[in-house]
Design a protein around this motif. Structure first.
Motif, PDB file in Angstrom:
ATOM      1  N   THR A   6       0.847  -1.197   0.000  1.00  0.00           N
ATOM      2  CA  THR A   6       0.000   0.000   0.000  1.00  0.00           C
ATOM      3  C   THR A   6       0.880   1.243   0.000  1.00  0.00           C
ATOM      4  OG1 THR A   6      -0.073   0.109   2.400  1.00  0.00           O
ATOM      5  CG2 THR A   6      -1.874  -1.058   1.342  1.00  0.00           C
ATOM      6  N   ASN A   7       0.372   2.238  -0.680  1.00  0.00           N
ATOM      7  CA  ASN A   7       1.074   3.513  -0.750  1.00  0.00           C
ATOM      8  C   ASN A   7       0.053   4.589  -0.415  1.00  0.00           C
ATOM      9  OD1 ASN A   7       2.002   5.980  -1.598  1.00  0.00           O
ATOM     10  ND2 ASN A   7       3.043   5.172  -3.406  1.00  0.00           N
ATOM     11  N   ASN A   8       0.153   5.116   0.797  1.00  0.00           N
ATOM     12  CA  ASN A   8      -0.792   6.135   1.266  1.00  0.00           C
ATOM     13  C   ASN A   8      -2.243   5.757   0.951  1.00  0.00           C
ATOM     14  OD1 ASN A   8       1.287   7.648   2.332  1.00  0.00           O
ATOM     15  ND2 ASN A   8       1.631   8.726   0.396  1.00  0.00           N
ATOM     16  N   GLY A   9      -2.601   4.535   1.335  1.00  0.00           N
ATOM     17  CA  GLY A   9      -4.007   4.109   1.184  1.00  0.00           C
ATOM     18  C   GLY A   9      -4.288   3.379  -0.111  1.00  0.00           C
ATOM     19  N   ARG A  10      -3.416   3.503  -1.122  1.00  0.00           N
ATOM     20  CA  ARG A  10      -3.663   2.817  -2.399  1.00  0.00           C
ATOM     21  C   ARG A  10      -3.020   1.436  -2.376  1.00  0.00           C
ATOM     22  NH1 ARG A  10      -1.311   5.249  -7.007  1.00  0.00           N
ATOM     23  NH2 ARG A  10      -0.049   6.320  -5.509  1.00  0.00           N
ATOM     24  N   ALA A  11      -3.809   0.410  -2.692  1.00  0.00           N
ATOM     25  CA  ALA A  11      -3.272  -0.960  -2.633  1.00  0.00           C
ATOM     26  C   ALA A  11      -2.939  -1.465  -4.033  1.00  0.00           C
ATOM     27  CB  ALA A  11      -4.302  -1.880  -1.984  1.00  0.00           C
ATOM     28  N   ASP A  12      -1.896  -2.283  -4.126  1.00  0.00           N
ATOM     29  CA  ASP A  12      -1.494  -2.845  -5.426  1.00  0.00           C
ATOM     30  C   ASP A  12      -0.719  -4.137  -5.163  1.00  0.00           C
ATOM     31  OD1 ASP A  12      -1.209  -3.077  -8.119  1.00  0.00           O
ATOM     32  OD2 ASP A  12      -0.313  -1.103  -8.418  1.00  0.00           O
ATOM     33  N   SER A  13      -0.344  -4.826  -6.231  1.00  0.00           N
ATOM     34  CA  SER A  13       0.465  -6.038  -6.041  1.00  0.00           C
ATOM     35  C   SER A  13       1.343  -6.269  -7.265  1.00  0.00           C
ATOM     36  CB  SER A  13      -0.433  -7.240  -5.771  1.00  0.00           C
ATOM     37  OG  SER A  13      -1.142  -7.570  -6.937  1.00  0.00           O
ATOM     38  N   ILE A  14       2.420  -7.041  -7.055  1.00  0.00           N
ATOM     39  CA  ILE A  14       3.281  -7.442  -8.173  1.00  0.00           C
ATOM     40  C   ILE A  14       3.676  -8.903  -7.963  1.00  0.00           C
ATOM     41  CG2 ILE A  14       4.294  -5.203  -8.814  1.00  0.00           C
ATOM     42  CD1 ILE A  14       6.688  -5.904  -7.041  1.00  0.00           C
ATOM     43  N   THR A  15       4.177  -9.523  -9.041  1.00  0.00           N
ATOM     44  CA  THR A  15       4.646 -10.907  -8.913  1.00  0.00           C
ATOM     45  C   THR A  15       6.124 -10.977  -9.276  1.00  0.00           C
ATOM     46  OG1 THR A  15       4.051 -11.399 -11.209  1.00  0.00           O
ATOM     47  CG2 THR A  15       2.394 -11.879  -9.514  1.00  0.00           C
ATOM     48  N   ALA A  16       6.801 -11.977  -8.709  1.00  0.00           N
ATOM     49  CA  ALA A  16       8.223 -12.177  -9.004  1.00  0.00           C
ATOM     50  C   ALA A  16       8.582 -13.632  -8.773  1.00  0.00           C
ATOM     51  CB  ALA A  16       9.086 -11.274  -8.131  1.00  0.00           C
ATOM     52  N   LYS A  17       9.633 -14.055  -9.470  1.00  0.00           N
ATOM     53  CA  LYS A  17      10.070 -15.461  -9.312  1.00  0.00           C
ATOM     54  C   LYS A  17      10.767 -15.655  -7.965  1.00  0.00           C
ATOM     55  CE  LYS A  17      11.862 -19.453 -11.330  1.00  0.00           C
ATOM     56  NZ  LYS A  17      11.271 -20.311 -10.335  1.00  0.00           N
TER      57      LYS A  17
END
Ligand SMILES: Cc1cc2nc3c(=O)[nH]c(=O)nc-3n(C[C@H](O)[C@H](O)[C@H](O)COP(=O)(O)OP(=O)(O)OC[C@H]3O[C@@H](n4cnc5c(N)ncnc54)[C@H](O)[C@@H]3O)c2cc1C
Length: 355
Positions: free
Chosen positions: A136-147
């Protein structure tokens, strides 16, 4: 499955930023760090750069900008055992720095090819043979993937808590208080006080301030700190106007099994892995050296196994530090060492009696 990145690094302290700098030419990398978000404070630290850390920078061909340094540079540590009458002085070759500026400088060396994400990592799960990270960045949520997942997120590491919960590690609370300075001759000290902590405390002068800090068992840490300040203030220190206070967790491995390099796609660097000296709590050099080994391991077919093998040498060195701790932290052994004056500076011209 196509991952967003080859590896994601959680944390860009000395471990994470050094890894990102060294591995960027081989890997598609993202680095997540919460520094700079509202409410996140800079890492509390003594800000002393050890000879081992200086050696790492030399090997990397890096020179330290003078803006990172503070005044004064001190060449001896005054070792005080609050139960003994006389301090001892030992020569030291640390550089006295502003820790936040040091970290900022290391981050500035991360190549542009690395995706830098200013956010707090809030959860990690395994997905399709890799990892999915939520942040989260100041209330904004997100995601990423990695090996691969690189935990370089220091004490209290979310990566360690998520994947190595069963491998606990001895943990202290470090508290530092900053005071306005009045001393004509500032000094750097290491303080032992068995009645308030089985670890150590320290004082350092920086640009007109004196900081006094120590590591305490989590239970009743604040009371222990106050108690120690009171006894230290009776004889060895004059605490003037208090300017600020900071606190954080610090790992102090008690046995080699608490030092974890990683497995199953996860690598732990720096303090998150337990790479920190149990005798002095010096951790910057271990963070940078572990990151160097991990980046080298990514030239191998199995980087996690390669890192585990390469980090064996660091573990061995930490084993020696554990042995040294027995002498430093057993009161009667410490007393013998201090009274024998072995290794201490002789005929030193000090103002001890004027404090
Ligand atoms: C009070 C104190 C004094 C010390 N003094 C010294 C000293 O003088 N010299 C020395 O060599 N060592 C010292 N140490 C030890 C040293 O600070 C650490 O061992 C060293 O910083 C470890 O580096 P690291 O990169 O592994 O972790 P850290 O420096 O702790 O960096 C971890 C990074 O991860 C980020 N992070 C953590 N969790 C998350 C999350 N969930 N999401 C996103 N980002 C996250 C943090 O913002 C941080 O930038 C001291 C430690 C303490 C507590």
């Amino acid at each position: 499955m196509m991952f967003d990145y080859d590896a994601v690094v959680v944390g860009s302290g000395p471990a994470g930023s050094s890894f990102a700098r060294l591995a960027a030419d081989r890997l598609r990398l993202a680095v997540i760090d919460k520094q700079g978000l509202a409410g996140v404070r800079p890492k509390p630290c003594g800000g002393l750069l050890s000879p081992d850390a200086q050696r790492f920078l030399a090997r990397s061909g890096l020179t330290l900008p003078k803006e990172v340094l503070v005044t004064p540079q001190i060449f001896a540590v005054k070792t005080i055992d609050l139960s003994l009458d006389s301090p001892r002085y030992y020569q030291r070759s640390y550089l006295n720095m502003d820790r936040a500026r040091f970290d900022g400088w290391l981050r500035s060396l991360i190549p542009d090819s690395v995706q830098r994400i200013q956010a707090r990592c809030t959860g990690i799960k395994r997905r399709d043979g890799g990892f999915e990270l939520s942040f989260t960045n100041n209330g904004r949520a997100d995601s990423i993937t990695a090996k691969y997942l690189i935990g370089a997120d220091g004490a209290g590491s979310i990566v360690r808590r998520t994947f190595f919960k069963e491998q606990g590690i001895r943990t202290y609370v470090a508290i530092q208080r900053w005071y306005r300075h009045d001393r004509i001759e500032p000094f750097y000290s290491c303080v032992f006080d068995r009645s308030s902590s089985d670890c150590c405390s320290w004082s350092i002068s920086k640009d007109g301030y004196m900081l006094y800090g120590g590591a305490f068992g989590p239970k009743g840490c604040r009371e222990s700190f106050e108690r120690q300040l009171e006894s230290a203030g009776k004889r060895w220190f004059r605490f003037l106007e208090q300017c600020r206070e900071e606190a954080c967790l610090v790992y102090r491995p008690a046995r080699l099994s608490e030092i974890v390099s990683g497995r199953d796609g996860v690598i732990l660097l720096g303090e998150a892995g337990g790479f920190i000296s149990p005798s002095s709590l010096e951790g910057i050099s271990w963070a940078m050296r572990s990151s160097e080994l991990a980046s080298r391991a990514f030239s191998e077919a199995d980087p996690v196994a390669g890192y585990r093998r390469l980090a064996g040498g660091l573990k061995f060195e930490l084993g020696l530090k554990l042995a040294k701790s027995v002498f430093m932290y057993t009161p009667f052994l410490r007393r013998i060492i201090m009274e024998s004056k072995i290794g201490s500076l002789k005929n030193i011209n000090t103002n001890d009696e004027r404090i």
